[in-house]
Design a protein around this motif. Structure first.
Motif, PDB file in Angstrom:
ATOM      1  N   TYR A  19       0.836  -1.191  -0.033  1.00  0.00           N
ATOM      2  CA  TYR A  19      -0.029   0.040   0.055  1.00  0.00           C
ATOM      3  C   TYR A  19       0.814   1.201  -0.039  1.00  0.00           C
ATOM      4  O   TYR A  19       0.174   2.416  -0.072  1.00  0.00           O
ATOM      5  N   GLY A  20       2.029   1.211  -0.079  1.00  0.00           N
ATOM      6  CA  GLY A  20       3.069   2.379   0.164  1.00  0.00           C
ATOM      7  C   GLY A  20       2.888   3.283  -1.188  1.00  0.00           C
ATOM      8  O   GLY A  20       2.304   2.880  -2.240  1.00  0.00           O
ATOM      9  N   GLN A  39     -10.593  13.225  -3.950  1.00  0.00           N
ATOM     10  CA  GLN A  39     -10.493  12.004  -4.471  1.00  0.00           C
ATOM     11  C   GLN A  39      -8.691  11.919  -4.534  1.00  0.00           C
ATOM     12  O   GLN A  39      -8.218  11.406  -5.424  1.00  0.00           O
ATOM     13  N   GLY A  40      -8.122  12.217  -3.387  1.00  0.00           N
ATOM     14  CA  GLY A  40      -6.775  12.103  -3.394  1.00  0.00           C
ATOM     15  C   GLY A  40      -6.122  10.822  -2.381  1.00  0.00           C
ATOM     16  O   GLY A  40      -6.878   9.876  -2.375  1.00  0.00           O
ATOM     17  N   ALA A  88      -4.418   4.718   1.087  1.00  0.00           N
ATOM     18  CA  ALA A  88      -4.931   4.385  -0.050  1.00  0.00           C
ATOM     19  C   ALA A  88      -4.881   5.747  -0.975  1.00  0.00           C
ATOM     20  O   ALA A  88      -5.169   6.804  -0.509  1.00  0.00           O
ATOM     21  N   VAL A  89      -4.691   5.477  -2.373  1.00  0.00           N
ATOM     22  CA  VAL A  89      -4.920   6.300  -3.373  1.00  0.00           C
ATOM     23  C   VAL A  89      -6.186   6.193  -4.095  1.00  0.00           C
ATOM     24  O   VAL A  89      -6.531   5.305  -4.642  1.00  0.00           O
ATOM     25  N   LEU A  90      -7.149   6.993  -3.887  1.00  0.00           N
ATOM     26  CA  LEU A  90      -8.455   7.040  -4.207  1.00  0.00           C
ATOM     27  C   LEU A  90      -8.702   7.181  -5.671  1.00  0.00           C
ATOM     28  O   LEU A  90      -9.601   6.319  -6.249  1.00  0.00           O
ATOM     29  N   THR A  91      -7.816   8.054  -6.340  1.00  0.00           N
ATOM     30  CA  THR A  91      -7.823   7.804  -7.897  1.00  0.00           C
ATOM     31  C   THR A  91      -6.304   7.866  -8.489  1.00  0.00           C
ATOM     32  O   THR A  91      -5.605   8.331  -7.784  1.00  0.00           O
TER      33      THR A  91
END
Length: 310
Positions: A139-140, A242-243, A284-287
């Motif tokens: 997840y990094g 959404q970052g 988490a990277v949303l987009t």
């Protein structure tokens, strides 16, 4: 007067110090850093340790139209969702701290031994947390960059053109660059060489170089590869944008701060008191367009400017 007679006329410094109380500091830990990334992320509480990232399936298929006054037919559409969204599971950074009761009973003045042992251990865990946020293979940040969001320098130090290219990839409300202090120093020298020295901004009481109004945030957790090259990241942060968001578990037993737990485990027959220290987190990277990376950044490693930019 005999040659062997003591001719001292006053009490000496060495003897006098035996009656003096030395002022003692708490233990200093050189590995502590500002951990700006942790401060600048938005942190989202996660129930049951699971974060499901739902996304729109085929977003370009959502059809709308601007019709003329005499048109009676409008397009019909619906927004579909991915059927198997990614799920993030919180990662635990843990350790067990052992303190002998004899030590804590006898040697806790002026500084409490248990408190200092816990403080130093928690600081080390938080340093590991920031390292995982950047380098964890699941997840990094570095493992979460979409291939379309990766660019490379043309060789040499990072340039204003390189950072402009990152901004073009993360153009929807970018928040900050993230780089090793040596990479930031290299960028500053390159800007000065070109006659465009970057301005600074004050955040959290510290000064940061900026480019296009975006701060260059230092972290010594950004790695170097075998060729001595590093990377520069650009992030958009926050769920409303959404970052990139940090994830933590709220309400854990023995919570000291969000996601951080300290629990007393008891004293064994050898008079050792044990404390379980746990920090639950993820990212988490949303987009995809919330994160971009500049690869193959060269720096002058013979000049260590890291202390200047921390």
């Amino acid at each position: 007067m005999s040659d062997h007679q003591d001719v001292r006329l006053a009490l000496g410094d060495s003897a006098a110090r035996q009656l003096a109380n030395a002022t003692k500091t708490v233990p200093q830990l050189s590995t502590i850093s500002p951990r700006w990334l942790v401060h600048l992320l938005q942190w989202t509480p996660v129930e049951a340790g699971i974060f499901r990232l739902n996304k729109v399936k085929n977003p370009l298929n959502v059809q709308v139209a601007c019709s003329q006054r005499d048109e009676a037919v409008l397009p019909q559409t619906f927004v579909d969702y991915e059927e198997q969204p990614r799920e993030y599971f919180l990662n635990a950074v843990t350790t067990i701290l052992d303190v002998h009761t004899r030590v804590s009973d006898l040697y806790s003045s002026p500084h409490d031994q248990i408190r200092e042992q816990l403080r130093l251990t928690i600081e080390t865990i938080k340093e590991r947390q920031e390292n995982e946020l950047i380098n964890n293979p699941e997840y990094g940040l570095l493992a979460s960059v979409d291939p379309s969001q990766r660019i490379s320098t043309l060789g040499g130090a990072p340039t204003p053109d390189d950072l402009d290219e990152l901004i073009a990839r993360v153009w929807k409300e970018p928040a900050f660059f993230l780089a090793h202090p040596l990479a930031i120093a290299a960028f500053g020298r390159e800007c000065t060489r070109r006659g465009v020295p970057p301005p600074t901004v004050s955040l959290f009481g510290a000064q940061f170089l900026t480019w296009r109004g975006l701060p260059l945030v230092p972290s010594d957790k950004i790695p170097f590869d075998d060729n001595g090259k590093t990377k520069i990241l650009l992030l958009r942060v926050g769920d409303k944008r959404q970052g990139v968001v940090g994830l933590y578990q709220p309400g854990v037993a023995g919570e000291q701060s969000p996601g951080l737990s300290v629990r007393f485990m008891g004293i064994n027959r050898n008079a050792i008191a044990s404390y379980l220290i746990s920090l639950y987190c993820s990212l988490a990277v949303l987009t995809e367009d919330a994160l971009a990376v500049l690869d193959d950044v060269e720096v002058d490693k013979y000049h260590d400017y890291s202390d200047t930019y921390k």
